[in-house]
Scaffold this motif. Structure first.
Motif, mmCIF file in Angstrom:
data_model
loop_
_atom_site.group_PDB
_atom_site.id
_atom_site.type_symbol
_atom_site.label_atom_id
_atom_site.label_comp_id
_atom_site.label_asym_id
_atom_site.label_seq_id
_atom_site.Cartn_x
_atom_site.Cartn_y
_atom_site.Cartn_z
ATOM 1 N N ASP A 1 25.664 -24.244 11.299
ATOM 2 C CA ASP A 1 24.869 -23.705 12.395
ATOM 3 C C ASP A 1 24.295 -22.366 11.950
ATOM 4 O O ASP A 1 25.043 -21.440 11.601
ATOM 5 C CB ASP A 1 25.730 -23.522 13.649
ATOM 6 N N LEU A 2 22.972 -22.280 11.959
ATOM 7 C CA LEU A 2 22.262 -21.100 11.475
ATOM 8 C C LEU A 2 21.597 -20.375 12.636
ATOM 9 O O LEU A 2 21.121 -21.017 13.577
ATOM 10 C CB LEU A 2 21.197 -21.505 10.455
ATOM 11 N N GLU A 3 21.556 -19.043 12.557
ATOM 12 C CA GLU A 3 20.887 -18.262 13.587
ATOM 13 C C GLU A 3 20.159 -17.083 12.945
ATOM 14 O O GLU A 3 20.727 -16.381 12.100
ATOM 15 C CB GLU A 3 21.897 -17.734 14.600
ATOM 16 N N VAL A 4 18.908 -16.884 13.347
ATOM 17 C CA VAL A 4 18.111 -15.742 12.906
ATOM 18 C C VAL A 4 17.620 -15.019 14.147
ATOM 19 O O VAL A 4 17.146 -15.643 15.094
ATOM 20 C CB VAL A 4 16.907 -16.202 12.040
ATOM 21 N N LYS A 5 17.757 -13.696 14.131
ATOM 22 C CA LYS A 5 17.224 -12.861 15.206
ATOM 23 C C LYS A 5 16.240 -11.875 14.579
ATOM 24 O O LYS A 5 16.550 -11.254 13.558
ATOM 25 C CB LYS A 5 18.336 -12.114 15.929
ATOM 26 N N LEU A 6 15.072 -11.789 15.188
ATOM 27 C CA LEU A 6 14.013 -10.915 14.694
ATOM 28 C C LEU A 6 13.770 -9.792 15.680
ATOM 29 O O LEU A 6 13.738 -10.015 16.890
ATOM 30 C CB LEU A 6 12.718 -11.708 14.494
ATOM 31 N N ASP A 7 13.584 -8.594 15.161
ATOM 32 C CA ASP A 7 13.269 -7.439 15.989
ATOM 33 C C ASP A 7 12.051 -6.756 15.382
ATOM 34 O O ASP A 7 12.108 -6.280 14.246
ATOM 35 C CB ASP A 7 14.462 -6.481 16.024
ATOM 36 N N GLY A 8 10.948 -6.772 16.128
ATOM 37 C CA GLY A 8 9.719 -6.145 15.649
ATOM 38 C C GLY A 8 8.867 -7.053 14.780
ATOM 39 O O GLY A 8 7.956 -6.580 14.094
#
Length: 153
Positions: free
Chosen positions: A65-72
């Motif tokens: 299970d993969l998760e990416v969070k982007l800010d900006g």
């Protein structure tokens, strides 16, 4: 001759897929430990990419299970390119799906490896209006029963 021509055209068309032209690459954080939790990289413009492998132990040949969070970062597509370091492990680039603003999830899988322990790079590839950006994250996998390099077991 026809086969050579067709193979050349196929190779020319596949080259951008295998080696995409990346505009900005975040520096590698050597202190990152994906086994302990998510890691964050900062791009040159100050935007952030957080990456996590949520599956405990990062097993081989099992869904991760993969998760990416982007800010900006405004993204139209997010992929994770798994690259075996020191050994060619083939093309392995799952595309993640947006679940919320700046959050992407999906499933990937690492192939079996003949080594007891293997170092990998998970390169998060983000397609933005300005081009492709990348954030590299490194980790080590070990076969069941093997001890990770550097561990105190």
């Amino acid at each position: 001759m026809l086969f050579i021509a067709l193979a050349s055209v196929a190779a020319y068309k596949a080259l951008p897929l295998l080696n995409p032209n990346i505009g900005d690459v975040a520096p590698l954080d050597a202190s990152c430990d994906l086994r302990a939790g998510p890691c964050t990289s900062i791009l040159s413009d100050g935007s952030r990419v957080s990456f996590a492998i949520k599956t405990e132990g990062i097993p081989l040949v099992k869904p991760l299970d993969l998760e990416v969070k982007l800010d900006g970062i405004e993204a139209s597509k997010v992929e994770v390119d798994f690259i075996g370091l020191g050994m060619e492990m083939g093309f392995n680039r799952p595309q993640l799906k947006a679940t919320d603003v700046g959050q992407y999830v999906g499933t990937g899988m690492l192939p079996v490896c003949i080594r007891a322990a293997m170092e990998w790079e998970a390169r998060v590839l983000i397609t933005t209006p300005k081009g492709l950006v990348a954030a590299p994250f490194r980790f080590i996998t070990a076969k069941e029963g093997a001890v990770l390099p550097g561990s105190k077991e």
